[in-house]
Design a protein around this motif. Structure first.
Motif, PDB file in Angstrom:
ATOM      1  N   TYR A  26       2.431   6.680  19.242  1.00 39.57           N
ATOM      2  CA  TYR A  26       3.072   6.834  18.017  1.00 39.57           C
ATOM      3  C   TYR A  26       4.557   6.728  17.699  1.00 39.57           C
ATOM      4  N   ALA A  27       5.252   7.281  18.728  1.00 43.77           N
ATOM      5  CA  ALA A  27       6.695   7.170  18.886  1.00 43.77           C
ATOM      6  C   ALA A  27       7.244   5.678  18.689  1.00 43.77           C
ATOM      7  N   ILE A  28       6.468   4.820  19.620  1.00 41.20           N
ATOM      8  CA  ILE A  28       6.793   3.324  19.908  1.00 41.20           C
ATOM      9  C   ILE A  28       6.597   2.728  18.428  1.00 41.20           C
ATOM     10  N   ASP A  29       5.244   3.096  17.718  1.00 39.09           N
ATOM     11  CA  ASP A  29       4.989   2.568  16.384  1.00 39.09           C
ATOM     12  C   ASP A  29       6.301   3.019  15.399  1.00 39.09           C
ATOM     13  N   PHE A  49      -4.339   0.252   4.631  1.00 43.41           N
ATOM     14  CA  PHE A  49      -3.056   0.689   5.119  1.00 43.41           C
ATOM     15  C   PHE A  49      -2.229   1.175   4.032  1.00 43.41           C
ATOM     16  N   MET A  50      -1.135   1.794   4.137  1.00 45.15           N
ATOM     17  CA  MET A  50      -0.008   2.147   3.224  1.00 45.15           C
ATOM     18  C   MET A  50       1.051   1.228   3.380  1.00 45.15           C
ATOM     19  N   PRO A  51       1.776   1.147   2.129  1.00 47.60           N
ATOM     20  CA  PRO A  51       3.092   0.237   2.047  1.00 47.60           C
ATOM     21  C   PRO A  51       4.007   0.718   2.613  1.00 47.60           C
ATOM     22  N   PHE A  52       4.952   0.178   3.279  1.00 52.01           N
ATOM     23  CA  PHE A  52       6.124   0.654   3.926  1.00 52.01           C
ATOM     24  C   PHE A  52       7.008   1.392   3.398  1.00 52.01           C
ATOM     25  N   ASP A  53       7.256   1.181   1.916  1.00 52.20           N
ATOM     26  CA  ASP A  53       8.309   1.769   1.231  1.00 52.20           C
ATOM     27  C   ASP A  53       8.119   3.117   0.488  1.00 52.20           C
ATOM     28  N   ILE A  54       7.033   3.805   0.999  1.00 57.68           N
ATOM     29  CA  ILE A  54       6.718   5.137   0.467  1.00 57.68           C
ATOM     30  C   ILE A  54       7.578   6.353   1.015  1.00 57.68           C
ATOM     31  N   PRO A  55       8.316   6.266   2.093  1.00 60.23           N
ATOM     32  CA  PRO A  55       8.831   7.694   2.511  1.00 60.23           C
ATOM     33  C   PRO A  55       9.626   8.276   1.562  1.00 60.23           C
ATOM     34  N   GLU A  56       9.546   9.579   1.523  1.00 58.91           N
ATOM     35  CA  GLU A  56      10.194  10.246   0.538  1.00 58.91           C
ATOM     36  C   GLU A  56       9.588  10.327  -0.810  1.00 58.91           C
ATOM     37  N   VAL A 110       6.206   6.211   7.821  1.00 57.89           N
ATOM     38  CA  VAL A 110       5.118   5.452   7.809  1.00 57.89           C
ATOM     39  C   VAL A 110       4.971   4.437   8.722  1.00 57.89           C
ATOM     40  N   CYS A 111       3.727   4.144   9.487  1.00 55.04           N
ATOM     41  CA  CYS A 111       4.091   3.243  10.732  1.00 55.04           C
ATOM     42  C   CYS A 111       4.809   1.744  10.325  1.00 55.04           C
ATOM     43  N   LYS A 112       5.660   1.501  11.139  1.00 55.98           N
ATOM     44  CA  LYS A 112       6.354   0.268  10.797  1.00 55.98           C
ATOM     45  C   LYS A 112       5.759  -0.871  11.221  1.00 55.98           C
ATOM     46  N   VAL A 113       4.677  -0.669  12.038  1.00 57.37           N
ATOM     47  CA  VAL A 113       3.740  -1.928  12.400  1.00 57.37           C
ATOM     48  C   VAL A 113       2.995  -2.667  11.364  1.00 57.37           C
ATOM     49  N   LYS A 114       2.192  -1.764  10.942  1.00 57.97           N
ATOM     50  CA  LYS A 114       1.443  -2.122   9.789  1.00 57.97           C
ATOM     51  C   LYS A 114       0.841  -1.225   8.672  1.00 57.97           C
ATOM     52  N   GLY A 115       1.524  -0.006   8.682  1.00 55.28           N
ATOM     53  CA  GLY A 115       1.174   1.024   7.554  1.00 55.28           C
ATOM     54  C   GLY A 115      -0.202   1.683   7.846  1.00 55.28           C
TER      55      GLY A 115
END
Length: 165
Positions: free
Chosen positions: A133-136, A104-111, A76-81
């Motif tokens: 996207y790589a920077i984000d 936007f999506m919450p940051f805690d949903i990977p996996e 998930v984008c670490k800047v703002k989801g």
């Protein structure tokens, strides 16, 4: 009179700051199925990853298809989801963006498993977009420097996302 005009401009600016919607707001609705982000949708035509993969592989650049499918979030984008990457079969991934940047999506949903609803398409991503996207994503400068050619990507514009309970 000049002081009054300055006061009006100041008050107008102050009030407009409070009237603006926070662009980092996560628009969500909790239901019995889980939490919907963006538009709520019926779960009547959910495809599996393999079915969607078959559709993706038969598409050419600029083709699109309305689809719902269940998949796992990889990033998930670490800047703002504002985007996420989901897995597809055979080690492939799809870049998911959100319709009109309306949610936007919450940051805690990977996996975590999610159900996506929206438009699947294939595009050629420019070097500049890949680097953005790589920077984000918080990639290192070395990883970003290795991006030198456009790449065929599987993309998805989600009008809604369900994160099941």
């Amino acid at each position: 009179m000049k002081g009054f005009n300055i006061l009006l401009v100041f008050l107008f600016g102050f009030i407009s700051c409070f009237a603006q919607k926070d662009s980092n707001t996560i628009l969500s609705k909790e239901t019995d199925y889980g939490v919907y982000y963006g538009e709520e949708f019926a779960l009547d035509a959910v495809d599996q990853q393999k079915e969607v993969w078959q559709k993706y592989t038969s598409m050419s650049i600029s083709d699109s298809l309305n689809v719902q499918f269940k998949t796992k979030v990889k990033e998930v984008c670490k800047v703002k989801g504002c985007w996420m990457v989901v897995e597809l079969p055979e080690g492939e991934q799809a870049m998911v963006r959100f319709k009109d940047y309306g949610f936007f999506m919450p940051f805690d949903i990977p996996e975590r498993e999610v159900v996506l609803n929206g438009m699947a398409f294939v595009e050629e991503m420019s070097v500049e977009d890949q680097k953005h996207y790589a920077i984000d994503a918080g990639k290192s400068a070395d990883e970003i420097a290795k991006i030198v050619t456009p790449k065929r990507t599987f993309s998805f514009e989600a009008s809604g996302v369900l994160v099941p309970n």
